[in-house]
Write an enzyme that holds these catalytic residues in place. Structure first.
Site, PDB file in Angstrom:
ATOM      1  N   GLU A  83      -6.391  -6.440   4.382  1.00  0.00           N
ATOM      2  CA  GLU A  83      -7.436  -6.889   5.298  1.00  0.00           C
ATOM      3  C   GLU A  83      -8.706  -6.036   5.226  1.00  0.00           C
ATOM      4  OE1 GLU A  83      -5.478  -7.107   9.082  1.00  0.00           O
ATOM      5  OE2 GLU A  83      -4.853  -9.176   8.740  1.00  0.00           O
ATOM      6  N   GLU A 114      15.132  -1.330  -0.976  1.00  0.00           N
ATOM      7  CA  GLU A 114      14.718  -0.309  -0.008  1.00  0.00           C
ATOM      8  C   GLU A 114      15.601   0.935  -0.071  1.00  0.00           C
ATOM      9  OE1 GLU A 114      16.549  -0.812   4.282  1.00  0.00           O
ATOM     10  OE2 GLU A 114      15.449  -2.626   3.716  1.00  0.00           O
TER      11      GLU A 114
END
Length: 299
Positions: A83, A114
């Site tokens: 963003e 992960e």
């Protein structure tokens, strides 16, 4: 720390009968729990401010903001980085996210990714991590191996390491140069850390990246002055920003935007200082593009 010892994994006494409530009662409980998030974030504002100051200095000196995480936390970090491009015209190679399992993991769960510290180190080596850079490792539990691996490798190369977790006594909080850990308490649905923990992480990351953008001159007053007018909507927004910052008519704002070759900050300095483009550019460069500092100098 074992999973059942984590605050984020414990049961919430307020929601043990949530499956038997009316829909309105259900969402009231969720809302009541959400109200605790901002208060938890308030307690870690000193750490957030410290992270902003140190990260902004590195960013200003050519460093990058590299967000690392897995699952929801990895997606939140990547979103924060992405963003910054449309909002502040930050180049995608200056702020980006690394998520365990790669780009596919943004949209689909990649099982096992992960759990690998080595994968994080490999991903960071591909990015040529240096001591100028900033690692922002994000994990609600504070014990995700991928995020821990990112912190450990970051420390090896003397990058600035920041952890954003929701468990204060976590391994990540201990490893990072700066640990930010808003403790939001048990989730409404046990272990569903996309809820309060995710909201807290999003709030912290919003403050962190916005604070850096303010520090490096991408904000004047409370206006986004590094927006790039690449379409009609953004041209109009740029004109409005110049109008708001200087008080000139919108037609005048558009004229100066054209004279400044579509650079909003330069247009504002040209108007306020009654100077030409070359002088405005020189002054902005001298003052790290902070318009307030430029205008203080030229009076």
């Amino acid at each position: 720390m074992k999973l059942d010892e984590l605050t984020t994994e414990s049961r919430n006494a307020a929601s043990t009968t949530i499956d038997q409530l009316s829909t309105l009662e259900m969402v009231k409980i969720i809302n009541q729990e959400d109200q605790k998030v901002a208060l938890a974030v308030e307690k870690v504002l000193p750490e957030v401010a410290q992270a902003i100051d140190q990260a902004a200095e590195r960013y200003q000196n050519g460093g990058r903001l590299i967000y690392c995480g897995a699952g929801t936390s990895g997606r939140l970090g990547t979103l924060d980085a992405i963003e910054l491009t449309p909002t502040y015209s930050v180049s995608p190679d200056k702020a980006f996210g690394l998520i365990a399992g790669g780009k596919e993991a943004m949209f689909h769960a990649v099982e096992g990714a992960e759990d690998s510290k080595e994968l994080a180190e490999a991903d960071l080596k591909k990015c040529n991590l240096t001591d100028k850079d900033v690692i922002i490792a994000v994990a609600a539990s504070g014990r995700t191996p991928y995020a821990i691996g990112a912190l450990e490798y970051g420390e090896k190369v003397n990058a600035l390491t920041i952890a954003v977790t929701c468990n204060e006594a976590s391994e990540m909080n201990r490893l990072a140069a700066i640990g930010i850990a808003p403790v939001v308490g048990p989730e409404v649905i046990t272990g569903s850390t996309r809820m309060k923990a995710g909201t807290a992480q999003k709030m912290v990351l919003n403050m962190f990246s916005t604070g850096i953008m303010i520090k490096v001159g991408n904000v004047y007053q409370n206006l986004m002055v590094n927006v790039q007018p690449t379409n009609e909507k953004l041209i109009q927004r740029s004109i409005q920003i110049i109008h708001e910052a200087t008080g000139v008519e919108q037609t005048t704002a558009q004229e100066y935007l054209n004279l400044a070759h579509n650079h909003v900050a330069e247009a504002i300095v040209m108007i306020q200082g009654q100077i030409g483009l070359a002088d405005a550019q020189a002054l902005l460069n001298q003052h790290n593009r902070r318009i307030s500092d430029v205008l203080s100098e030229i009076g």
